[in-house]
Design a protein around this motif. Structure first.
Motif, PDB file in Angstrom:
ATOM      1  N   ARG A   1       0.846  -1.202   0.000  1.00  0.00           N
ATOM      2  CA  ARG A   1       0.000   0.000   0.000  1.00  0.00           C
ATOM      3  C   ARG A   1       0.887   1.259   0.000  1.00  0.00           C
ATOM      4  N   ALA A   2       1.966   1.217   0.767  1.00  0.00           N
ATOM      5  CA  ALA A   2       2.908   2.343   0.791  1.00  0.00           C
ATOM      6  C   ALA A   2       3.501   2.556  -0.593  1.00  0.00           C
ATOM      7  N   PHE A   3       3.834   1.465  -1.274  1.00  0.00           N
ATOM      8  CA  PHE A   3       4.426   1.561  -2.605  1.00  0.00           C
ATOM      9  C   PHE A   3       3.431   2.152  -3.609  1.00  0.00           C
ATOM     10  N   GLU A   4       2.156   1.801  -3.448  1.00  0.00           N
ATOM     11  CA  GLU A   4       1.109   2.390  -4.310  1.00  0.00           C
ATOM     12  C   GLU A   4       1.086   3.908  -4.172  1.00  0.00           C
ATOM     13  N   TRP A   5       1.162   4.391  -2.934  1.00  0.00           N
ATOM     14  CA  TRP A   5       1.120   5.843  -2.719  1.00  0.00           C
ATOM     15  C   TRP A   5       2.416   6.506  -3.186  1.00  0.00           C
ATOM     16  N   TYR A   6       3.526   5.773  -3.118  1.00  0.00           N
ATOM     17  CA  TYR A   6       4.769   6.327  -3.665  1.00  0.00           C
ATOM     18  C   TYR A   6       4.632   6.506  -5.179  1.00  0.00           C
ATOM     19  N   LYS A   7       4.095   5.487  -5.846  1.00  0.00           N
ATOM     20  CA  LYS A   7       3.905   5.591  -7.297  1.00  0.00           C
ATOM     21  C   LYS A   7       2.925   6.709  -7.650  1.00  0.00           C
ATOM     22  N   ALA A   8       1.950   6.938  -6.749  1.00  0.00           N
ATOM     23  CA  ALA A   8       0.965   8.003  -6.992  1.00  0.00           C
ATOM     24  C   ALA A   8       1.593   9.391  -6.907  1.00  0.00           C
ATOM     25  N   LEU A   9       2.794   9.484  -6.307  1.00  0.00           N
ATOM     26  CA  LEU A   9       3.494  10.775  -6.269  1.00  0.00           C
ATOM     27  C   LEU A   9       3.985  11.175  -7.664  1.00  0.00           C
ATOM     28  N   ASP A  10       4.021  10.180  -8.583  1.00  0.00           N
ATOM     29  CA  ASP A  10       4.438  10.411  -9.967  1.00  0.00           C
ATOM     30  C   ASP A  10       5.815  11.080 -10.022  1.00  0.00           C
ATOM     31  N   VAL A  11       6.764  10.441  -9.360  1.00  0.00           N
ATOM     32  CA  VAL A  11       8.119  10.992  -9.261  1.00  0.00           C
ATOM     33  C   VAL A  11       8.842  10.875 -10.603  1.00  0.00           C
ATOM     34  N   LYS A  12       9.341  11.987 -11.095  1.00  0.00           N
ATOM     35  CA  LYS A  12      10.048  12.005 -12.380  1.00  0.00           C
ATOM     36  C   LYS A  12      11.276  12.902 -12.289  1.00  0.00           C
ATOM     37  N   ASN A  13      12.175  12.709 -13.292  1.00  0.00           N
ATOM     38  CA  ASN A  13      13.363  13.550 -13.445  1.00  0.00           C
ATOM     39  C   ASN A  13      14.168  13.642 -12.148  1.00  0.00           C
ATOM     40  N   ILE A  14      14.580  14.843 -11.778  1.00  0.00           N
ATOM     41  CA  ILE A  14      15.482  14.989 -10.632  1.00  0.00           C
ATOM     42  C   ILE A  14      14.806  14.605  -9.319  1.00  0.00           C
ATOM     43  N   LEU A  15      13.469  14.613  -9.300  1.00  0.00           N
ATOM     44  CA  LEU A  15      12.759  14.179  -8.086  1.00  0.00           C
ATOM     45  C   LEU A  15      13.059  12.711  -7.771  1.00  0.00           C
ATOM     46  N   THR A  16      13.449  11.955  -8.800  1.00  0.00           N
ATOM     47  CA  THR A  16      13.843  10.561  -8.580  1.00  0.00           C
ATOM     48  C   THR A  16      14.975  10.487  -7.564  1.00  0.00           C
ATOM     49  N   GLU A  17      15.875  11.461  -7.622  1.00  0.00           N
ATOM     50  CA  GLU A  17      16.998  11.514  -6.684  1.00  0.00           C
ATOM     51  C   GLU A  17      16.587  12.110  -5.346  1.00  0.00           C
ATOM     52  N   THR A  18      15.740  13.132  -5.362  1.00  0.00           N
ATOM     53  CA  THR A  18      15.448  13.859  -4.118  1.00  0.00           C
ATOM     54  C   THR A  18      14.287  13.275  -3.312  1.00  0.00           C
ATOM     55  N   VAL A  19      13.458  12.431  -3.952  1.00  0.00           N
ATOM     56  CA  VAL A  19      12.243  11.936  -3.272  1.00  0.00           C
ATOM     57  C   VAL A  19      12.270  10.437  -3.002  1.00  0.00           C
ATOM     58  N   SER A  20      13.074   9.665  -3.753  1.00  0.00           N
ATOM     59  CA  SER A  20      13.029   8.201  -3.621  1.00  0.00           C
ATOM     60  C   SER A  20      13.455   7.695  -2.245  1.00  0.00           C
ATOM     61  N   HIS A  21      14.092   8.554  -1.438  1.00  0.00           N
ATOM     62  CA  HIS A  21      14.497   8.129  -0.082  1.00  0.00           C
ATOM     63  C   HIS A  21      13.306   7.751   0.782  1.00  0.00           C
ATOM     64  N   HIS A  22      12.113   8.201   0.388  1.00  0.00           N
ATOM     65  CA  HIS A  22      10.916   7.885   1.176  1.00  0.00           C
ATOM     66  C   HIS A  22      10.581   6.392   1.147  1.00  0.00           C
ATOM     67  N   ILE A  23      10.996   5.688   0.088  1.00  0.00           N
ATOM     68  CA  ILE A  23      10.576   4.284  -0.044  1.00  0.00           C
ATOM     69  C   ILE A  23      11.731   3.303  -0.250  1.00  0.00           C
ATOM     70  N   LEU A  24      12.887   3.798  -0.705  1.00  0.00           N
ATOM     71  CA  LEU A  24      13.972   2.908  -1.140  1.00  0.00           C
ATOM     72  C   LEU A  24      14.450   1.961  -0.042  1.00  0.00           C
ATOM     73  N   ARG A  25      14.719   2.492   1.134  1.00  0.00           N
ATOM     74  CA  ARG A  25      15.241   1.642   2.223  1.00  0.00           C
ATOM     75  C   ARG A  25      14.225   0.566   2.626  1.00  0.00           C
ATOM     76  N   GLN A  26      12.951   0.958   2.742  1.00  0.00           N
ATOM     77  CA  GLN A  26      11.920  -0.022   3.129  1.00  0.00           C
ATOM     78  C   GLN A  26      11.828  -1.146   2.103  1.00  0.00           C
ATOM     79  N   MET A  27      11.953  -0.788   0.824  1.00  0.00           N
ATOM     80  CA  MET A  27      11.847  -1.806  -0.228  1.00  0.00           C
ATOM     81  C   MET A  27      13.053  -2.742  -0.209  1.00  0.00           C
ATOM     82  N   VAL A  28      14.230  -2.207   0.043  1.00  0.00           N
ATOM     83  CA  VAL A  28      15.452  -3.030   0.106  1.00  0.00           C
ATOM     84  C   VAL A  28      15.338  -4.061   1.221  1.00  0.00           C
ATOM     85  N   GLU A  29      14.665  -3.705   2.303  1.00  0.00           N
ATOM     86  CA  GLU A  29      14.538  -4.605   3.455  1.00  0.00           C
ATOM     87  C   GLU A  29      13.266  -5.449   3.402  1.00  0.00           C
TER      88      GLU A  29
END
Length: 607
Positions: free
Chosen positions: A130-158
């Motif tokens: 469900r968290a990943f769904e809301w992350y995708k709903a943020l529609d992260v593109k371009n440089i936001l990929t670098e500045t915003v992906s920290h919200h979900i990356l660590r949780q997904m790795v674990e």
């Protein structure tokens, strides 16, 4: 001063709403709210909910893309509810925060603040899909990929959500690599046009991206993920390692990371107060008042910790490769030469990497051995390992691979896996995912990393012991192997891993066998208000009254339809199903490991 000035000025409803919101935001930013008694925080949350409902008609004619009047109030309310949960450990407040934010997104689905808050709450309670769904709903593109992906990356790795993690890493690395290439072209173009200020700008920006902590970590995680996904087949794993140049490139990356200054490009201002950095989450510990100052949230030693974590993980592929090479001949050598001999170059390099690894853990090789031996014998507790528990287990696996002929080392490793896994299962007991997901995360990492690497070593040992083709000479070794202490150590280890993984599967099945309707009802029951006790559910009560009494002519057609379409039971069901989905993914991994162990057990029985 702000409160006094707002009291003295009679203004329009929109102005009063704006002033109230500003005052509350200032109180939150200065940390005043954290010092208030529980009763005041509860009363404030209810008051804000009423204020939101009263002012909803102000937005009746607004376009869905436009910000609504008072929409920030729902973020403030949810922050208060999360704080109430932290202080009381009453899950109802967290469930209520979910309901508040989900309602807000039903009314207006473009509020990114709601999505980020929900993303982190869902991550905390194990509803990661469900968290990943809301992350995708943020529609992260371009440089936001670098500045915003920290919200979900660590949780997904674990997590066990490997397919989604693979897509996330591929998208991130593709953007970063493309951007770095384009940056070089743009720098050259600016130089040709003698726009030297732009040249400097592009070079500095490229450096910020090239030495981004996230970028370096993602490069390593993408490789490690491939190794995790193929660990049940040694032949597939060898192909992955071949593509990774036997892990040599990542060892070089480790040296490069150690010599550079890492850059932190994440927009930390967007993170919720309770998790100021990807490595921190206040909700995992006991309540304590915090000084809320966003710029100081990131610890000063974060860069050093991040460097060490990336470097440790960079060494894994090479150590896996060397361990497989070492194990592919070790069993025969233990029979033929009674444990002496072996490939000295492999042993020497593996020992060198182990020393590097333990240095990155902050101790010497001998101290590290003392640590894991002490824990396996019960002389130390697993708390001694701190947050690096998985890294310590990785060390134990490769330490055993370095000295495979020692029966004692195998026993230490078996005991470590049993203690660290079974202790966690016992501590979780019959608790549901919402209250013990941090323990589940640790189990996921143990089974998909150190236990997976150990299973590869066993596969390599077993493969080397089996007759190849129809050569009679092989049978001679086969006849001798049962008398080898190492052969018995392998069998014991397979049996130990098999039963330990089965315990994890049993716990997961006990969680998944709960009837869906019962779990939804249990979730909803945490929100049932007790007016005398004044617990969770009071804010939700205000919002439900709004839904029940709303009129289309007052709030407008769009808001009216949104209110009527929203359901607390539906939100509870989606949360539960997300938790079940994650458990199912983990169970699939555990069952795959268990079947592998059963196969290895059969192979060794014929040796």
């Amino acid at each position: 001063m702000l409160v006094k000035s707002s009291d003295s000025v009679s203004a329009s409803a929109t102005k009063v709403l704006g002033q109230t919101t500003t005052i509350l935001k200032v109180q939150e930013m200065t940390g005043n709210i954290f010092a208030l008694p529980l009763s005041e925080i509860k009363a404030s949350a209810v008051k804000l909910a009423k204020l939101y409902c009263q002012n909803l008609p102000l937005s009746k004619d607004l376009d869905p893309q436009e910000s609504m009047f008072g929409e920030e109030l729902l973020s403030l309310i949810s922050n208060m509810l999360v704080q109430l949960f932290w202080r009381t450990r009453d899950f109802g407040y967290l469930a209520e925060a979910i309901m508040v934010l989900e309602l807000g997104l039903t009314i207006r689905g473009h509020v990114w603040q709601y999505k980020i808050l929900l993303l982190h709450i869902y991550s905390y309670i194990g509803a990661l899909p469900r968290a990943f769904e809301w992350y995708k709903a943020l529609d992260v593109k371009n440089i936001l990929t670098e500045t915003v992906s920290h919200h979900i990356l660590r949780q997904m790795v674990e997590s066990p959500m490997w397919v989604n993690l693979s897509d996330l890493l591929k998208d991130y690395l593709r953007f970063m690599d493309d951007h770095l290439r384009e940056s070089a072209d743009l720098t050259f173009l600016a130089y040709r046009h003698r726009n030297y200020s732009k040249v400097i700008e592009f070079v500095l920006f490229k450096e910020r991206l090239q030495y981004s902590n996230q970028y370096q970590a993602a490069r390593v995680e993408a490789s490690v993920l491939q190794l995790k996904q193929n660990a049940d087949s040694i032949e597939e794993e060898e192909r992955v390692l071949e593509n990774l140049k036997s892990g040599v490139q990542l060892v070089e990356l480790s040296s490069e990371v150690g010599s550079k200054t890492l850059r932190f490009n994440e927009d930390m201002q967007t993170r919720p107060w309770w998790t100021p950095s990807p490595e921190e989450n206040y909700l995992l510990g006991p309540f304590e008042e915090i000084s809320y100052s966003p710029k100081e949230n990131v610890k000063k030693d974060r860069e050093e910790n991040m460097k060490r974590a990336i470097q440790r993980k960079s060494l894994l592929p090479r150590m896996i490769y060397l361990s497989i090479q070492r194990s592919s001949t070790a069993l025969k050598e233990s029979v033929e030469t009674n444990g002496s001999g072996g490939d000295l170059k492999i042993c020497e390099e593996l020992k060198f990497l182990l020393e590097e690894y333990t240095n990155l853990l902050g101790c010497s090789l001998s101290d590290a051995v003392d640590m894991i031996t002490g824990i396996s014998q019960g002389a130390r507790t697993s708390e001694s390992l701190g947050s690096d528990l998985v890294d310590w287990l990785n060390f134990a696996v490769f330490w055993n691979a370095w000295s495979l002929s020692s029966h004692e080392h195998w026993r230490v490793l078996n005991s470590l896996f049993e203690r660290l896994i079974l202790d966690r299962i016992r501590s979780m007991g019959s608790s549901d995912m919402s209250s013990c997901y941090s323990d589940v995360q640790v189990l996921v990492q143990i089974i998909t990393e150190p236990l997976a690497w150990h299973s590869l070593i066993i596969q390599a040992c077993t493969r080397s012991s089996l007759p190849s083709g129809k050569k009679k000479k092989k049978t001679q070794h086969s006849d001798q192997l049962p008398s080898s202490p190492m052969s018995q150590a392998i069998k014991d280890s397979i049996q130990s891993l098999c039963s330990t993984v089965q315990e994890v599967s049993n716990w997961l099945l006990s969680q998944m066998n709960n009837p869906e309707d019962d779990q939804v009802e249990k979730f909803m029951s945490t929100l049932k208000r007790n007016e005398d006790a004044g617990g969770p559910g009071q804010v939700l009560g205000v919002l439900e009254s709004l839904i029940a009494s709303s009129e289309e002519s007052v709030v407008g057609n769009r808001i009216f339809e949104a209110l009527k379409s929203w359901s607390t039971a539906d939100t509870a069901r989606k949360t539960f199903m997300a938790q079940q989905s994650l458990l199912h993914e983990f169970l699939q991994i555990c069952e795959s490991k268990r079947k592998l162990m059963e196969t290895l057990k059969q192979q060794m029985s014929h040796v």
